[in-house]
Design a protein around this motif. Structure first.
Motif, short mmCIF file in Angstrom:
data_model
loop_
_atom_site.label_atom_id
_atom_site.label_comp_id
_atom_site.label_asym_id
_atom_site.label_seq_id
_atom_site.Cartn_x
_atom_site.Cartn_y
_atom_site.Cartn_z
N ALA A 132 0.83 -1.21 0.00
CA ALA A 132 0.00 0.00 0.00
C ALA A 132 0.86 1.25 0.00
CB ALA A 132 -0.92 0.00 1.22
N ALA A 133 1.93 1.24 0.79
CA ALA A 133 2.85 2.38 0.82
C ALA A 133 3.46 2.61 -0.55
CB ALA A 133 3.93 2.15 1.87
N ARG A 134 3.79 1.54 -1.22
CA ARG A 134 4.38 1.65 -2.55
C ARG A 134 3.38 2.25 -3.54
NH1 ARG A 134 8.96 -0.09 -4.56
NH2 ARG A 134 9.21 -0.50 -6.78
N ARG A 135 2.11 1.90 -3.39
CA ARG A 135 1.09 2.45 -4.29
C ARG A 135 0.85 3.93 -4.03
NH1 ARG A 135 -1.46 -2.72 -3.44
NH2 ARG A 135 -2.60 -1.86 -1.66
N GLU A 136 0.95 4.35 -2.77
CA GLU A 136 0.66 5.74 -2.42
C GLU A 136 1.80 6.70 -2.75
OE1 GLU A 136 -0.84 6.42 1.48
OE2 GLU A 136 -2.20 4.71 1.44
N LEU A 137 3.01 6.19 -2.85
CA LEU A 137 4.17 7.05 -3.07
C LEU A 137 4.50 7.21 -4.55
CD1 LEU A 137 6.53 5.68 -0.28
CD2 LEU A 137 5.54 7.97 -0.36
N PRO A 138 5.10 8.33 -4.94
CA PRO A 138 5.59 8.45 -6.32
C PRO A 138 6.72 7.48 -6.56
CG PRO A 138 6.35 10.29 -4.97
CD PRO A 138 5.35 9.54 -4.14
N TYR A 139 6.99 7.19 -7.81
CA TYR A 139 7.99 6.19 -8.15
C TYR A 139 9.40 6.58 -7.72
CZ TYR A 139 4.70 3.45 -10.90
OH TYR A 139 3.64 2.66 -11.28
N ASP A 140 9.66 7.88 -7.61
CA ASP A 140 11.02 8.31 -7.26
C ASP A 140 11.21 8.51 -5.76
OD1 ASP A 140 9.37 10.47 -7.05
OD2 ASP A 140 10.67 11.86 -8.15
N ALA A 151 5.02 2.51 8.22
CA ALA A 151 4.73 2.56 9.65
C ALA A 151 3.47 3.38 9.93
CB ALA A 151 5.92 3.15 10.41
N GLU A 152 3.30 4.45 9.17
CA GLU A 152 2.10 5.29 9.34
C GLU A 152 0.84 4.50 9.02
OE1 GLU A 152 0.05 8.80 6.75
OE2 GLU A 152 2.18 9.08 7.23
N ILE A 153 0.87 3.71 7.95
CA ILE A 153 -0.28 2.90 7.56
C ILE A 153 -0.61 1.87 8.64
CG2 ILE A 153 -1.10 1.15 5.90
CD1 ILE A 153 0.46 2.72 3.75
N LEU A 154 0.42 1.23 9.19
CA LEU A 154 0.19 0.21 10.22
C LEU A 154 -0.34 0.83 11.52
CD1 LEU A 154 3.26 -2.16 9.81
CD2 LEU A 154 0.87 -2.65 9.26
N ARG A 155 -0.11 2.13 11.73
CA ARG A 155 -0.62 2.80 12.93
C ARG A 155 -2.00 3.40 12.71
NH1 ARG A 155 4.30 5.49 12.61
NH2 ARG A 155 3.15 7.46 12.34
N ALA A 156 -2.53 3.28 11.51
CA ALA A 156 -3.83 3.87 11.21
C ALA A 156 -4.92 3.24 12.09
CB ALA A 156 -4.18 3.67 9.74
N PRO A 157 -5.94 4.02 12.51
CA PRO A 157 -7.02 3.48 13.34
C PRO A 157 -7.68 2.26 12.71
CG PRO A 157 -7.14 5.87 13.25
CD PRO A 157 -6.09 5.46 12.27
N ASP A 158 -7.88 2.30 11.39
CA ASP A 158 -8.41 1.15 10.66
C ASP A 158 -7.44 0.84 9.52
OD1 ASP A 158 -9.81 -0.76 9.26
OD2 ASP A 158 -11.74 0.25 9.42
N VAL A 159 -6.46 0.02 9.84
CA VAL A 159 -5.40 -0.24 8.87
C VAL A 159 -5.93 -0.93 7.62
CG1 VAL A 159 -4.76 -2.40 10.02
CG2 VAL A 159 -3.11 -1.26 8.54
N ASN A 160 -6.89 -1.82 7.78
CA ASN A 160 -7.43 -2.52 6.61
C ASN A 160 -8.16 -1.57 5.67
OD1 ASN A 160 -6.55 -5.18 7.32
ND2 ASN A 160 -8.14 -5.25 8.88
N ALA A 165 -8.25 1.50 0.65
CA ALA A 165 -8.33 2.79 -0.02
C ALA A 165 -7.17 2.98 -0.99
CB ALA A 165 -8.34 3.92 1.01
N SER A 166 -6.00 2.48 -0.62
CA SER A 166 -4.84 2.61 -1.51
C SER A 166 -5.01 1.78 -2.77
CB SER A 166 -3.56 2.20 -0.77
OG SER A 166 -3.49 0.79 -0.64
N ARG A 167 -5.74 0.67 -2.66
CA ARG A 167 -5.99 -0.17 -3.85
C ARG A 167 -6.89 0.54 -4.85
NH1 ARG A 167 -6.80 -4.72 0.02
NH2 ARG A 167 -4.91 -5.99 -0.01
N LYS A 168 -7.83 1.36 -4.33
CA LYS A 168 -8.78 2.05 -5.20
C LYS A 168 -8.23 3.35 -5.75
CE LYS A 168 -12.72 0.14 -2.66
NZ LYS A 168 -13.90 0.47 -1.81
N ALA A 169 -7.19 3.87 -5.12
CA ALA A 169 -6.62 5.14 -5.57
C ALA A 169 -5.91 4.96 -6.90
CB ALA A 169 -5.63 5.67 -4.52
N PRO A 170 -5.91 5.98 -7.77
CA PRO A 170 -5.21 5.87 -9.05
C PRO A 170 -3.71 5.74 -8.85
CG PRO A 170 -5.91 8.13 -8.66
CD PRO A 170 -6.56 7.29 -7.59
N GLU A 171 -3.09 4.96 -9.71
CA GLU A 171 -1.64 4.77 -9.63
C GLU A 171 -0.93 6.09 -9.90
OE1 GLU A 171 0.27 2.16 -8.95
OE2 GLU A 171 -1.39 0.78 -8.56
#
Length: 215
Positions: A132-140, A151-160, A165-171
């Motif tokens: 998910a982190a890889r999908r949310e970040l730019p390639y560079d 780490a931020e994603i794993l600390r999210a109140p609802d990590v799942n 949400a990252s799967r549905k976001a545009p690449e």
């Protein structure tokens, strides 16, 4: 003696196979070395090609993973993760866990964030969070930013929910270094053309005004 020559040859060949399993398990020696280093410091960053990894990467990665509140072990390399002579990250992580005999979050990645994440002794979705982190970040984005977002994603109140949400976001759109340079040059050229045009209009207006004044 000739009668037993074949027997001794076969026995020697059998002994050679029994004594040489190292090549059958790629990464065995490397796992031993990394495990010894990880016992001293849970974050190991290779010192090859220092430009590929930002300064202070180890400290920043350790700070980010410390927020998870559980043991962690991270190996960051600049290249060669998928070298045929080395164990792949998915193979190396179990070897490291076997040698360290400690549960927690394990990362084996390179400077671009490519690699694997796995957890032992817990149920956090670390593999999905890494992707998910890889999908949310730019390639560079560099590996430090990747670990921080992981780490931020794993600390999210609802990590799942965050992962879904990252799967549905545009690449994120990929832009190579040459494309960035071309875009910057085109922007500079356009800005120069606009300024040049404005200067010409001002000059023509000034000239026209002077001619009218003379008349």
């Amino acid at each position: 003696m000739r009668r037993f020559a074949g027997f001794f040859a076969a026995l020697s060949l059998f002994g050679w196979f029994c004594a040489a399993p190292a090549w059958a398990e790629p990464g065995e020696g490397r796992a031993d070395l990394l495990a010894r280093q990880l016992k001293q410091n849970p974050v190991q960053v290779t010192d090859h090609e220092p430009r590929a990894i930002p300064e202070g990467a180890a400290e920043r990665i350790e700070k980010a993973l410390s927020t998870l509140g559980e043991p962690f072990f991270a190996v960051v390399e600049t290249s060669g993760l998928y070298d045929m002579e080395k164990a792949r990250p998915r193979e190396l992580i179990p070897l490291l866990h076997d040698r360290l005999r400690k549960d927690g979050v394990y990362l084996v990645v390179d400077s671009s964030g490519s690699g694997e994440a796995r957890q032992y002794g817990g149920s956090r979705p670390v593999e999905d969070a890494w992707r998910a982190a890889r999908r949310e970040l730019p390639y560079d984005a560099d590996v430090v930013r990747h670990v921080e977002l992981f780490a931020e994603i794993l600390r999210a109140p609802d990590v799942n929910a965050r992962i879904e949400a990252s799967r549905k976001a545009p690449e994120p759109e990929y832009e190579s270094a040459s494309e960035k340079r071309d875009r910057a040059e085109m922007t500079a050229l356009a800005a120069g053309s606009v300024l040049g045009g404005l200067a010409m209009i001002i000059l023509m207006s000034f000239t026209s005004g002077r001619k009218k004044a003379r008349r």
